[in-house]
Design a protein around this motif. Structure first.
Motif, short mmCIF file in Angstrom:
data_model
loop_
_atom_site.label_atom_id
_atom_site.label_comp_id
_atom_site.label_asym_id
_atom_site.label_seq_id
_atom_site.Cartn_x
_atom_site.Cartn_y
_atom_site.Cartn_z
N GLY A 35 0.82 -1.22 0.00
CA GLY A 35 0.00 0.00 0.00
C GLY A 35 0.85 1.26 0.00
O GLY A 35 0.43 2.31 -0.49
N LYS A 37 3.62 3.41 -1.53
CA LYS A 37 4.02 3.41 -2.94
C LYS A 37 5.37 4.07 -3.20
O LYS A 37 5.77 4.99 -2.50
CB LYS A 37 2.96 4.14 -3.78
CG LYS A 37 1.56 3.53 -3.72
CD LYS A 37 1.52 2.08 -4.16
CE LYS A 37 0.09 1.58 -4.30
NZ LYS A 37 -0.03 0.15 -4.15
N ALA A 47 4.33 9.73 -1.99
CA ALA A 47 3.57 8.49 -2.20
C ALA A 47 3.91 7.43 -1.16
O ALA A 47 3.16 6.48 -0.96
CB ALA A 47 3.83 7.93 -3.60
N GLN A 95 -15.50 10.70 -2.61
CA GLN A 95 -15.09 10.05 -3.87
C GLN A 95 -13.79 10.70 -4.36
O GLN A 95 -13.69 11.16 -5.50
CB GLN A 95 -16.21 10.16 -4.91
CG GLN A 95 -17.46 9.37 -4.55
CD GLN A 95 -17.30 7.87 -4.83
OE1 GLN A 95 -17.29 7.44 -5.96
NE2 GLN A 95 -17.18 7.08 -3.77
N ALA A 96 -12.81 10.70 -3.47
CA ALA A 96 -11.58 11.47 -3.73
C ALA A 96 -10.65 10.84 -4.76
O ALA A 96 -10.19 11.54 -5.65
CB ALA A 96 -10.85 11.72 -2.41
N PRO A 97 -10.32 9.57 -4.66
CA PRO A 97 -9.26 9.06 -5.55
C PRO A 97 -9.68 9.02 -7.02
O PRO A 97 -10.85 8.85 -7.32
CB PRO A 97 -9.03 7.62 -5.05
CG PRO A 97 -9.66 7.55 -3.71
CD PRO A 97 -10.78 8.54 -3.73
N GLN A 98 -8.70 9.17 -7.88
CA GLN A 98 -8.92 8.78 -9.28
C GLN A 98 -8.07 7.54 -9.53
O GLN A 98 -8.50 6.44 -9.21
CB GLN A 98 -8.64 9.95 -10.23
CG GLN A 98 -9.74 11.00 -10.14
CD GLN A 98 -9.66 12.08 -11.18
OE1 GLN A 98 -9.11 11.93 -12.26
NE2 GLN A 98 -10.24 13.23 -10.87
N CYS A 99 -6.83 7.70 -10.00
CA CYS A 99 -6.04 6.48 -10.23
C CYS A 99 -5.74 5.80 -8.91
O CYS A 99 -5.58 4.59 -8.84
CB CYS A 99 -4.77 6.78 -11.01
SG CYS A 99 -3.32 7.23 -10.05
N GLY A 100 -5.64 6.56 -7.83
CA GLY A 100 -5.50 5.98 -6.51
C GLY A 100 -4.08 5.77 -6.03
O GLY A 100 -3.86 5.46 -4.86
N TYR A 101 -3.13 5.94 -6.93
CA TYR A 101 -1.76 5.55 -6.58
C TYR A 101 -1.17 6.39 -5.45
O TYR A 101 -0.45 5.88 -4.60
CB TYR A 101 -0.87 5.64 -7.83
CG TYR A 101 0.48 5.00 -7.68
CD1 TYR A 101 0.62 3.61 -7.76
CD2 TYR A 101 1.61 5.75 -7.44
CE1 TYR A 101 1.85 3.00 -7.62
CE2 TYR A 101 2.86 5.16 -7.30
CZ TYR A 101 2.97 3.78 -7.39
OH TYR A 101 4.20 3.18 -7.25
N CYS A 102 -1.48 7.68 -5.42
CA CYS A 102 -0.89 8.55 -4.39
C CYS A 102 -1.68 8.54 -3.10
O CYS A 102 -1.26 9.14 -2.11
CB CYS A 102 -0.80 9.99 -4.90
SG CYS A 102 -2.40 10.82 -5.00
N SER A 104 -2.60 6.47 -0.65
CA SER A 104 -2.11 5.98 0.65
C SER A 104 -1.26 7.05 1.32
O SER A 104 -1.41 7.32 2.51
CB SER A 104 -1.24 4.73 0.45
OG SER A 104 -1.98 3.69 -0.11
N ILE A 107 -3.45 9.94 2.53
CA ILE A 107 -4.22 9.62 3.74
C ILE A 107 -3.30 9.57 4.96
O ILE A 107 -3.65 10.08 6.03
CB ILE A 107 -5.01 8.30 3.54
CG1 ILE A 107 -6.12 8.50 2.50
CG2 ILE A 107 -5.59 7.81 4.87
CD1 ILE A 107 -6.80 7.22 2.04
N ARG A 135 -1.20 13.51 -9.39
CA ARG A 135 -1.15 13.86 -10.80
C ARG A 135 -2.54 13.92 -11.43
O ARG A 135 -2.76 14.63 -12.41
CB ARG A 135 -0.28 12.84 -11.55
CG ARG A 135 -0.11 13.11 -13.04
CD ARG A 135 0.29 14.54 -13.31
NE ARG A 135 1.03 14.71 -14.55
CZ ARG A 135 1.28 15.90 -15.09
NH1 ARG A 135 0.84 17.00 -14.52
NH2 ARG A 135 1.99 16.00 -16.21
N CYS A 136 -3.48 13.14 -10.87
CA CYS A 136 -4.83 13.15 -11.45
C CYS A 136 -5.58 14.44 -11.12
O CYS A 136 -6.61 14.72 -11.70
CB CYS A 136 -5.64 11.97 -10.93
SG CYS A 136 -4.97 10.36 -11.36
#
Lengths: 158, 717
Positions: A35, A37, A47, A95-102, A104, A107, A135-136
């Motif tokens: 989790g 990154k 990340a 509904q915050a994340p888009q790609c979700g990678y950043c 973790s 938060i 980035r999103c």
């Protein structure tokens, strides 16, 4: 190779890696706590934010030997029992994340803020969160989520 | 074993709705053995699985990179299947375009390629018809079970209903009684639900994959760990296309954990037992690099050459020709010429490129775990590298930590395959470092643009000529058309330059630079003519009511005609990218530092039928912020062919303290076929900011990005 004992999310974990190995690779590749990154490797994107004794830190620039045995590490996997930390709930509500990678890192950075300052102002949130990149372009919703979580937990409300 | 027993005993997995083209391929239900084979062995043509408890899994055939396909496509399917959404979970479909492809580039073809904001548009009808066919199987089965005509049955939220006999049965309860019809009927458009009957499309629905994205459990390819896995890294240098000569091979080979060195025409690859060992060896590589086509290229000096090219008499490749620009220019009462420039930008997606590939010991098959925007063959180039048929390659699509066009190029998958072949059958994870991602990036091209426009005595725009100079064909040409502005004489042309720099589609592609040039030119003309920018566009949009509606709505939202606070100004820009949108921003300026602050953005968008409104808003918000980032900050520079930026410290992205107070999106209701929304907001930003700046200062920003230095230079000019 030396053996290191780390206390992560309340559990003692042993890992045998070369000295100088970044904590990020230890967590992700050796212990499977993915989790957290990898984004930049130079502590500039956020990340890989984890908590070391409650303080948000960048795992990518911490070497494994820099963590002493008594120190407590917390990763996103250990933030809550069932993904129900007030911030995690607020993150879903907004509904915050888009790609979700950043997310973790976002938060974990936010969780450290709310622990130190349960009702931050908008400017305090922006300032504290400025060091974590997305980035999103989900910053507006991250801001909203943190405000929601702070509201839901402010003493005045409860 | 009878069929019913089989269905019960197969883990509740029961409905397999086959589609190949528009004609279904059905499993013969009279032959349980064959079903068993197909269930276990065939890459089955299946969109949905349902268990006896009513829970369902619907396939998503598109990549999920934050744009919401994991919700919006299955939602369209569930709408027509009349499924209870609360019982639906979503999985990626297998990467098999014959079965799961959307509409391809040409009619009758199929494609799995999450690019160009095409996903919703190209899958809308596919998902509706597939969902309707799933519903038909349920109706057919209930009809057999109850021995009533299908025509007497209806459905509602995962129930089949026979009103005449007052019976109802849930989809889950129907599982033991499923009867596959011999032939699935062709579903015509007229049999699909009417918009007024939608229960799911257009409603507030949380995204299916968000819970996994807040607890660290969402799996990206970079998170894959497999037994016996080894690691691959590469040094590609910062001079694109240069050939490496490794001068300390023996030293590298002797390093602990180094398993193999692999030489590629443009890179040295290292395979290591652990990631840290591979990375450590990468740092120690001593490489002599050859010259390449990029040698000598200096990005900030190339504009002089481009400008000369734009001034040359010979036209380039004509992209658009409408009316007679030359004659119109001669007749024009007034002409305007403006030059625009844009530097290279990089995708900088947060998840560095990576993949995991496992090649079988006999080198005759491969498993691939990857976050890809997929590709025309869906197997991402792997079969050609291994010399094996496509069906021998199994692609396990993972979430993408950002795409933005970078992951529509599968160079990293090919590299991973080349390395994995060396260690077969051990799986290999290839990781690009962030430095690799910048220095060997594939950028949105730098370009130079010259617009020459003419107006008649009445101040009407009668001719518009747009010359784009740069690398990359459509990468610089897209978005040069003005289909929604009523300008009788138009021409756009592309003059080719080549500098040996790797280039790729970057969110909205040429639309970013081209809309910047077009929208700024319009405001400069309006200003010269003493016309309001919205009023000027209103006249130009007289033949395009949908575009005009977005303009009017954005003007209303932003209180365009109202007073603006002291020290602030508003600017407008229109973009068509499938969907139509007008954006208006409000900015202020620090005249000492040159920092532009964007306070508000208002957007009105017409994207046809809106599948998932909150997601469209999210795309508008993200599109604007990525646009602001690129327009205000981002810049790749090349010196003597070498990329100068290496990480987020030298390639700066927008951060939270720089966001606007508000991005407000209005969705215009429409019955039209859905259009993409991922690339409509980003190209609004440059024009809107530059136009606000023009209003605020009377000065023109014509070179992206609008860094503080450039802003100060313009202010003081």
């Amino acid at each position: 190779m030396p053996l290191y004992t780390l206390e992560i999310n309340g559990t003692k974990r042993e890992v045998e890696v070369a000295a100088g190995t970044s904590l990020l690779w230890v967590l992700r590749e050796h212990l499977g706590l993915t989790g957290t990154k990898y984004g930049c490797g130079i502590a500039i994107c956020g990340a890989c934010v984890i908590h070391v004794d409650g303080t948000p830190m960048r795992a990518c620039v911490l070497n494994v030997e820099a963590i002493s045995e008594g120190q407590r590490l917390k990763t996103i996997e250990g933030l809550s029992e069932a993904g129900d930390h007030p911030l995690q709930k607020a993150w879903i509500e907004a509904q915050a994340p888009q790609c979700g990678y950043c997310q973790s890192g976002q938060i974990m950075q936010a969780a450290a803020l709310l622990e130190a300052n349960p009702s931050p102002s908008r400017e305090e949130i922006k300032s504290h969160m400025n060091s974590v990149l997305c980035r999103c372009g989900t910053y507006l919703r991250i801001l909203k989520a943190i405000e929601l979580a702070a509201q839901n937990h402010s003493p005045a409300e409860s | 074993m009878n069929r019913r027993h089989f269905l019960k005993s197969s883990g509740g997995v029961a409905i397999f709705i086959g589609m190949s083209g528009l004609l279904p391929q059905l499993i013969s239900c009279n032959d349980p053995k064959k079903i068993g084979e197909q269930l276990t062995k065939q890459p089955l043509t299946a969109w949905v699985k349902i268990a006896g408890d009513g829970s369902m899994v619907i396939c998503n055939p598109a990549a999920e990179m934050g744009q919401g396909s994991m919700t919006s496509l299955p939602l369209i399917f569930a709408e027509e299947m009349d499924a209870d959404w609360s019982r639906v979970s979503v999985e990626f479909s297998p990467q098999e375009a014959d079965i799961y492809g959307g509409e391809g580039w040409s009619p009758g073809t199929k494609l799995m390629f999450t690019v160009g904001s095409r996903t919703t548009k190209s899958y809308y009808t596919v998902m509706r018809k597939a969902g309707a066919q799933a519903r038909y199987v349920l109706l057919h089965s209930a009809a057999k079970h109850w021995e009533v005509p299908v025509s007497e049955l209806t459905t509602s939220e995962s129930f089949v209903i026979h009103e005449t006999s007052d019976r109802r049965m849930s989809y889950g309860d129907l599982v033991p009684f499923l009867e596959m019809p011999e032939v699935l009927p062709e579903i015509g458009e007229e049999q699909l639900k009417k918009k007024k009957d939608f229960r799911l499309i257009g409603k507030v629905i949380p995204r299916t994959e968000i819970p996994a994205k807040v607890d660290g459990s969402a799996q990206f390819a970079i998170d894959i760990r497999l037994p016996e896995m080894v690691y691959g890294v590469m040094e590609r240098g910062n001079l694109h296309g240069a050939t490496p000569t490794l001068t300390n091979k023996t030293e590298i080979e002797s390093l602990e954990g180094v398993l193999k060195i692999v030489t590629l025409p443009y890179a040295i690859g290292i395979i290591g037992s652990t990631l840290e060992q591979a990375l450590e060896a990468k740092k120690k590589l001593q490489i002599n690099w050859s010259d390449s086509e990029a040698s000598g290229h200096n990005s900030q000096r190339v504009y002089e050459r481009y400008k000369k090219m734009a001034s040359a008499q010979n036209p380039g490749k004509i992209l658009i020709e409408k009316g007679d620009v030359a004659t119109a220019m001669k007749k024009a009462a007034k002409t305007y010429t403006a030059d625009f420039r844009n530097d290279y930008v990089c995708h900088a997606q947060m998840e560095p490129l990576n993949a995991v590939v496992q090649v079988s010991a006999d080198l005759q098959s491969a498993e691939v775990w990857v976050g890809s925007q997929q590709g025309p063959d869906t197997k991402l180039g792997v079969p050609a590298i291994l010399g094996i048929p496509p069906e021998k390659v199994n692609v396990h699509l993972q979430y993408l930590g950002g795409g933005f066009g970078r992951r529509s190029m599968n160079d990293f998958v090919e590299e991973c395959t080349l390395l994995a072949r060396e260690v077969a059958p051990r799986p290999l994870k290839l990781l690009w470092t962030r430095e690799d991602d910048f220095t060997y990036g594939a950028f949105r091209p730098l370009s130079f643009q010259r617009i020459v426009a003419g107006t008649n005595a009445g101040g009407e725009l009668t001719s518009f000529s747009h010359c784009v100079v740069g690398d990359g064909g459509n990468l610089v040409a897209s978005g040069a058309a003005n289909d929604h502005y009523n300008i009788p004489n138009q021409r756009a042309e592309w003059r080719e330059a080549s500098n040996g720099i790797r280039l790729k589609h970057w969110r909205a592609v040429g639309h970013g630079p081209n809309k910047f040039a077009i929208e700024c030119t319009l405001d400069e003309i309006a200003r010269d003519q003493g016309l309001d920018p919205v009023a000027f566009r209103r006249r130009l949009m007289s033949d395009s009511p949908r575009a005009l509606a977005t303009l009017e709505k954005a003007a209303e939202l932003s209180d365009w005609d109202g007073a603006t606070r002291q020290g602030r100004a508003k600017g407008v820009a229109f973009v068509e990218h499938g969907s139509l949108g007008t954006g208006i921003c409000e900015i202020s300026l620090n005249r000492d530092t040159g920092v532009i602050r964007v306070h508000n953005f208002w957007i009105a968008v017409d994207a046809g039928v809106i599948i998932h409104p909150d997601n469209v808003r999210a795309q508008m918000e993200g599109g604007i912020l990525m646009g602001m980032s690129s327009v205000l900050k981002e810049q790749i520079t090349i010196e003597e062919g070498r990329v100068q930026q290496t990480n987020y410290n030298t390639y700066q992205l927008l951060r939270m303290q720089e966001i606007p107070d508000k991005i407000e999106t209005y969705l215009i209701d429409s019955e039209a076929h859905p259009e993409g929304v991922g690339e409509t907001a980003t190209p609004m930003v440059a024009g809107a900011i530059a136009n606000a700046f023009l209003k605020l200062t009377g000065k023109q920003l014509r070179h992206m990005p609008f860094t503080p230095d450039r802003v100060l230079e313009v202010l003081n000019s």
